[in-house]
Structures are given as structure tokens and as C-alpha cells.
Design a protein around this motif. Structure first.
Motif, PDB file in Angstrom:
ATOM      1  N   ILE A  83       0.842  -1.201   0.000  1.00 47.63           N
ATOM      2  CA  ILE A  83       0.000   0.000   0.000  1.00 47.63           C
ATOM      3  C   ILE A  83       0.874   1.246   0.000  1.00 47.63           C
ATOM      4  O   ILE A  83       0.648   2.189  -0.779  1.00 47.63           O
ATOM      5  CB  ILE A  83      -0.950   0.002   1.213  1.00 47.63           C
ATOM      6  N   THR A  84       1.895   1.265   0.863  1.00 49.15           N
ATOM      7  CA  THR A  84       2.695   2.480   0.917  1.00 49.15           C
ATOM      8  C   THR A  84       3.665   2.567  -0.246  1.00 49.15           C
ATOM      9  O   THR A  84       3.938   3.655  -0.754  1.00 49.15           O
ATOM     10  CB  THR A  84       3.397   2.589   2.279  1.00 49.15           C
ATOM     11  N   VAL A 112      -0.251   1.055   9.394  1.00 47.42           N
ATOM     12  CA  VAL A 112       0.965   1.788   9.051  1.00 47.42           C
ATOM     13  C   VAL A 112       1.084   1.955   7.541  1.00 47.42           C
ATOM     14  O   VAL A 112       1.519   2.989   7.043  1.00 47.42           O
ATOM     15  CB  VAL A 112       2.193   1.057   9.632  1.00 47.42           C
ATOM     16  N   GLY A 113       0.643   0.945   6.787  1.00 47.56           N
ATOM     17  CA  GLY A 113       0.729   1.050   5.338  1.00 47.56           C
ATOM     18  C   GLY A 113      -0.143   2.154   4.778  1.00 47.56           C
ATOM     19  O   GLY A 113       0.285   2.941   3.930  1.00 47.56           O
ATOM     20  N   ILE A 114      -1.395   2.238   5.268  1.00 45.84           N
ATOM     21  CA  ILE A 114      -2.294   3.258   4.729  1.00 45.84           C
ATOM     22  C   ILE A 114      -1.812   4.652   5.113  1.00 45.84           C
ATOM     23  O   ILE A 114      -1.814   5.579   4.297  1.00 45.84           O
ATOM     24  CB  ILE A 114      -3.727   2.996   5.222  1.00 45.84           C
ATOM     25  N   PHE A 140      -7.347  -0.524  -2.908  1.00 44.70           N
ATOM     26  CA  PHE A 140      -7.268   0.399  -4.038  1.00 44.70           C
ATOM     27  C   PHE A 140      -5.868   0.448  -4.621  1.00 44.70           C
ATOM     28  O   PHE A 140      -5.675   0.505  -5.826  1.00 44.70           O
ATOM     29  CB  PHE A 140      -7.684   1.804  -3.584  1.00 44.70           C
ATOM     30  N   ASN A 141      -4.849   0.417  -3.736  1.00 46.80           N
ATOM     31  CA  ASN A 141      -3.490   0.625  -4.221  1.00 46.80           C
ATOM     32  C   ASN A 141      -2.951  -0.502  -5.081  1.00 46.80           C
ATOM     33  O   ASN A 141      -1.913  -0.337  -5.712  1.00 46.80           O
ATOM     34  CB  ASN A 141      -2.547   0.866  -3.041  1.00 46.80           C
ATOM     35  N   GLN A 196      -8.551  10.263  -0.382  1.00 46.54           N
ATOM     36  CA  GLN A 196      -7.644   9.396  -1.107  1.00 46.54           C
ATOM     37  C   GLN A 196      -8.359   8.115  -1.512  1.00 46.54           C
ATOM     38  O   GLN A 196      -9.424   7.795  -0.993  1.00 46.54           O
ATOM     39  CB  GLN A 196      -6.468   9.052  -0.180  1.00 46.54           C
ATOM     40  N   PHE A 197      -7.781   7.359  -2.438  1.00 44.65           N
ATOM     41  CA  PHE A 197      -8.278   6.034  -2.814  1.00 44.65           C
ATOM     42  C   PHE A 197      -9.607   6.077  -3.558  1.00 44.65           C
ATOM     43  O   PHE A 197     -10.520   5.305  -3.259  1.00 44.65           O
ATOM     44  CB  PHE A 197      -8.412   5.102  -1.602  1.00 44.65           C
ATOM     45  N   HIS A 198      -9.702   7.001  -4.537  1.00 44.79           N
ATOM     46  CA  HIS A 198     -10.880   6.959  -5.398  1.00 44.79           C
ATOM     47  C   HIS A 198     -10.495   7.492  -6.767  1.00 44.79           C
ATOM     48  O   HIS A 198      -9.419   8.035  -6.944  1.00 44.79           O
ATOM     49  CB  HIS A 198     -12.023   7.784  -4.797  1.00 44.79           C
TER      50      HIS A 198
END
Lengths: 180, 351
Positions: free
Chosen positions: A47-48, A129-131, B9-10, B308-310
Motif C-alpha cells: 500500500i505504501t 501503518v501502510g495506509i 485500491f493501491n 484518497q483512494f478513489h
């Protein structure tokens, strides 16, 4: 065999559960502690990492500072490894006559619970932590004064994994198998 | 699941979202616009723009510069950014990005058909088309005589085909019918886009619903104002309004019977977001309405970046760039024609 009859379970489910070897529970606990922690760490890192790579194209200065987010996620996996190693040192052999004693079962359940605590605490910690790390990278790219402030949030997030490790280790300290 | 998009999402969208936010950081700020407004001629503008992200696109242009060249090169940057993002996107983001260009396709189709009606050369018209709205066989549009032929020859193979079901008639193309065709196509496109965003769900649908609803309402007001005093009947006018948005359905009933601008103002002031816009203009003044709508649109687009995430950040970025190009065109024209006092009439500041 005599131990089960003395307990006197009415349902067969209860009888089946206590007939599962405590070593099964311990092994599953150890597997979950390392496996689910690594899942959490990997999830957090991707994610990060994806946000960090994209943001670094327009703002290359953010790369070195924001690797801290990745390191925090990695720490979560290391907690899982450490606890798995500690847990597997707690495994001892007992003679088969004592395998289903209450004390044996308790030791097995303690190791199982410790593994679950550590695994799932690290899973959610890694996600958290990732988000935050992803948002940190994107905000740092826009405005570099924000980095340190968001880092404080990440530190609070990584404390969650630490809580899990502490409780897990305390839990496993009472995994004492019956002596021969 | 709404609220948990951050978890997945990522995987497909993280990299592109970070890139689009990097592009957003390169949009011109108020300070840049102030510098540009003080330029004496177009070469000064080119020099100021060379310090921004447009630099590499303008540096090889020989002087004397024309305003159309500046606008063309800036649009080229927009197209390059868009294509870079589109080729790396996966479903459903790639479909979302494709939807952004259908509006330009509709504009290009109408441009070529109108130009052919007024007997302009096809090549000249093709050069004026917006690059994001180009598709193969666009030049064949010049051959069609009425809408049915238009559909059968060219548009059935394009993504605009499903939008034509409501305007397939055998009437000849004249100015009024072309405008009606444009608005009918755009209405179908907006409704389709809205349904698609609802299907994606989550933060994308929430933010895009707001942005598209504003677009639908703005078009309803513009259609009403532009058709006051023309032969367009009330039923025809109501058919051109989209079936979503703040004004649907009661506002549309009232707008359909408006006969002058003050009545339109009376209708719009019943809705708090639009009351704020209309209160900035005094009675009888309609020139400022366009600018007021642009300012409100820019305000909402900037807010899309707060979450974020859209996917709505991609739509917002494209629209903000288009507004910036409109600003640059206005500034260049004012500077080239020595009318710098009127620059502030039409520049919409973003940050």
C-alpha cells in the motif's frame, strides 16, 4: 483416556475438542503468528510502496525520508518472527499418558492464543501503518512540512503491533507442560 | 465496501493516483497568474511559462508566437498526461478514464457537422478538433446529410453509439437541430457516466455524483437561458434536461416554463448551493453567470483531492487542467490585443 471420562462431557463436540492434541493447537498458533504477521507487513508495504513510487516521480526528494514507513511495516513482520521463535522454544515433549492432562491442554491453548494475538495484532498494525504511509508520501510530495507530523501518527499506529507482541509473550510464559 | 477501499485500491490504482497528484502540484497558482497578467507580450508569457510544467512544450516554438499555438501546446501536455495514465490503467479505471473523453468526442462531432453545414474545409475543421476527442473515421462525418446517415456511416462504431437512440430522426441537419443533437447526446453521456460511477460505488460514486450533478444542473440552466426567445418548445426543452441532479425533477418543471433570466434566478434561488452563486450577481446581469459557475466548479474539483483512494481525482485533474488552458487562452488574448484591464474578468484562480 481416564482423564476424559472424569471430565464427563455431555456433548460429543466438547469431547472431540479436548481430544485434539495440544501439539496441534501449538503448531497452528506458531504458524498463525508468523504467517498472518507477514501478511500484514506485506499488505502494508505494497500500500505504501505503490504511492511512494508514483509520488517520487514529480518530487524525488521524498524517497529517502519515506522509506521509514516501509521500515515500520517491516518491523511488524520481525515481531511475528521473534514471537514464533519464542513460541517454538516453549514446545516440550510429554509422555503420551499425560498428553491430555489439563495442564498439557492449558499449555497448548496458551501457545495457540499467543500466536493468534500476535498474528492478528500485527495484521491490523501493518495495514494501519501502510495506509498512513501512503498518505504520508502523497502529502510530503505536496508540502514537506507535513512529513514529521504524519510520522507521529504512524508511530502511534506501530505501537499497536507492539501491544500484541507484549501480551503474546506474557501469554506464552505460562505455557508450562507437565513434568515427567 | 465503502470505507475499506484503502485496503485494496493501491493494488491497481496506487501508482496512478500518486502520479495524478504529482500533476496537480504542477497546476498554476495565483502567484503564477499574477506574473502572467503583468506580461507585455506573448514572448513574455512564453518565458514565464517556461518555468512551469509547460516549459518543455513551448520552448521550441519560434517567435512570433500566436495565442492558438500556446493553447495547442498546453493542450498537448494535457493529452500526453492523459494517455500516459490511460495506458497504465486497468479496469475499471480505464473505463472511467475513457468516459472522460466522450464529452470531447461529442464536441468534435458537432464541430465537424456544423462546419460542414457552413461549407468549411474538412481538413481545417479537423485541425480545430480537440485531440482528446479524436477517433478513427471522424473525417467521414462531413459526408452525412442527416442524423440517421450520421449514425449509420460513422457513429455506430464509436463509443457514442448508445447515446444516439434518442435522437435518430431523418430530419436534415440545420443549426437548431445540431444544437438539440449536441444536448441530447451530452444528456445521454452524463446519465451513462453517472450510472457507471454508481456501479463503482464507494468514495468514487459519492464524489462523482456531486460533480456530475453540478454539471447536469449547470447545463440545464445554460440550456434554459440560451433557448429563451428561440423556437424551442417547453416540452423539447424539458427533454434536454438530465434525469439526475439537485434540480431533478421539480427544478426542471419550473425551469421549463421560464421566459427570462429573472425567472430563472427565481427558480435557482430556492436551492441553497445555487442561491450562493446567483446572489453574487445583481439583477439583469448574465455575463458573470459563466464565470460564477466556473468558480463553483473549480471549488468542487479542488475538494475532490481531499480524499484518497478513489477515481474522482482523475476527473478533477482533467477538468482543472482544461480550466487552466481556458485561463491561459484568455490571458494570452488580452495581452495580445492590449486589453489587460479585462484580464481579471474571466480568469478563475485555483489555489
Amino acid at each position: 483416556m481416564s482423564g476424559v471420562v472424569a471430565l464427563g462431557y455431555a456433548s460429543s463436540w466438547g469431547a472431540a475438542l479436548v481430544r485434539i492434541s495440544p501439539y496441534t493447537f501449538s503448531a497452528i498458533g506458531i504458524a498463525i503468528s508468523i504467517g498472518v504477521s507477514v501478511l500484514g507487513a506485506a499488505w502494508g508495504i505494497y500500500i505504501t510502496g505503490s504511492s511512494l513510487i508514483g509520488a517520487a516521480i514529480e518530487a524525488p526528494r521524498i524517497t529517502s525520508k519515506n522509506l521509514i514507513s516501509v521500515i515500520f511495516c517491516e518491523a511488524v513482520a520481525i515481531y511475528g518472527v521473534i514471537v514464533a521463535i519464542i513460541l517454538q522454544t516453549k514446545l516440550e515433549s510429554v509422555p503420551s499418558s499425560k498428553m491430555y492432562d489439563a495442564e498439557s491442554l492449558r499449555a497448548g491453548y496458551a501457545i495457540f492464543a499467543s500466536g493468534i494475538i500476535v498474528g492478528f495484532a500485527n495484521l491490523v498494525c501493518g495495514l494501519c501503518v501502510g495506509i498512513i504511509g501512503s498518505s504520508c508520501a502523497l502529502s510530503d510530495a505536496q508540502n514537506s512540512t507535513l512529513f514529521v507530523k504524519i510520522l507521529v501518527i504512524e508511530i502511534f499506529g506501530s505501537a499497536l503491533g507492539l501491544f500484541g507482541v507484549i501480551v503474546g509473550i506474557i501469554m506464552s510464559a505460562q505455557a508450562t507442560w507437565p513434568t515427567k | 465496501m465503502y470505507g475499506f477501499e484503502a485496503l485494496t485500491f493501491n493494488i491497481h490504482g496506487g501508482y496512478l493516483e500518486a502520479i495524478v497528484r504529482g500533476h496537480r502540484a504542477g497546476l498554476l497558482t495565483t502567484a503564477d497568474y499574477n506574473n502572467l497578467c503583468q506580461c507585455e507580450n506573448l514572448d513574455d508569457i512564453k518565458m514565464h511559462l517556461s518555468a512551469t510544467k509547460y516549459g518543455s512544450y513551448l520552448q521550441n516554438e519560434p517567435s512570433p508566437l500566436h495565442t492558438t499555438t500556446i493553447v495547442e501546446k498546453c493542450t498537448l501536455k494535457l493529452v500526453d498526461d492523459y494517455k500516459h495514465m490511460l495506458c497504465q490503467a486497468t479496469e475499471p479505471m480505464s473505463t472511467f478514464l475513457e468516459y472522460i473523453r466522450y464529452g470531447h468526442m461529442i464536441d468534435n462531432v458537432v464541430l465537424i457537422v456544423t462546419g460542414t453545414l457552413h461549407e468549411r474545409d474538412v481538413q481545417e475543421l479537423l485541425e480545430k478538433c480537440h485531440p482528446l476527442g479524436m477517433f478513427d473515421s471522424i473525417a467521414t462525418l462531413a459526408v452525412a446529410q442527416n442524423m440517421r446517415e450520421l449514425y449509420r456511416l460513422v457513429l455506430v462504431d464509436t463509443p457514442l453509439a448508445p447515446y444516439f437512440s434518442e435522437c435518430l430522426t431523418s430530419e436534415d441537419l440545420d443549426d437548431m437541430n445540431i444544437e438539440i443533437m449536441r444536448n441530447t447526446l451530452y444528456k445521454a453521456y452524463l446519465e451513462d457516466f453517472y450510472k457507471f460511477c454508481q456501479k463503482i460505488g464507494g468514495a468514487t460514486s459519492e464524489i462523482m455524483s456531486d460533480l456530475l450533478a453540478f454539471e447536469a444542473d449547470r447545463r440545464a440552466v445554460n440550456i434554459t437561458i440560451n433557448s429563451i426567445g428561440t423556437e424551442l418548445t417547453r416540452e423539447d426543452r424539458k427533454k434536454l434536461y438530465s434525469n439526475f441532479g439537485l434540480l431533478y425533477p421539480y427544478g426542471h418543471e419550473e425551469l421549463a416554463i421560464c421566459e427570462d433570466i429573472d425567472q430563472v434566478r427565481g427558480v435557482m434561488e430556492k436551492y441553497p448551493p445555487y442561491q450562493a452563486i446567483f446572489s453574487k450577481m445583481s439583477y439583469g446581469e448574465s455575463q458573470m453567470l459563466d464565470k460564477a459557475f466556473y468558480e463553483e466548479e473549480v471549488r468542487r474539483l479542488c475538494l475532490a483531492f481531499e480524499q484518497q483512494f478513489h477515481y474522482a481525482v482523475f476527473f478533477a485533474y482533467m477538468r482543472l487542467r482544461e480550466q487552466e488552458i481556458r485561463n491561459l487562452m484568455w490571458i494570452s488574448e488580452c495581452v495580445a490585443q492590449n486589453q489587460k484591464s479585462r484580464i481579471h474578468d474571466s480568469v478563475v484562480y485555483m489555489f
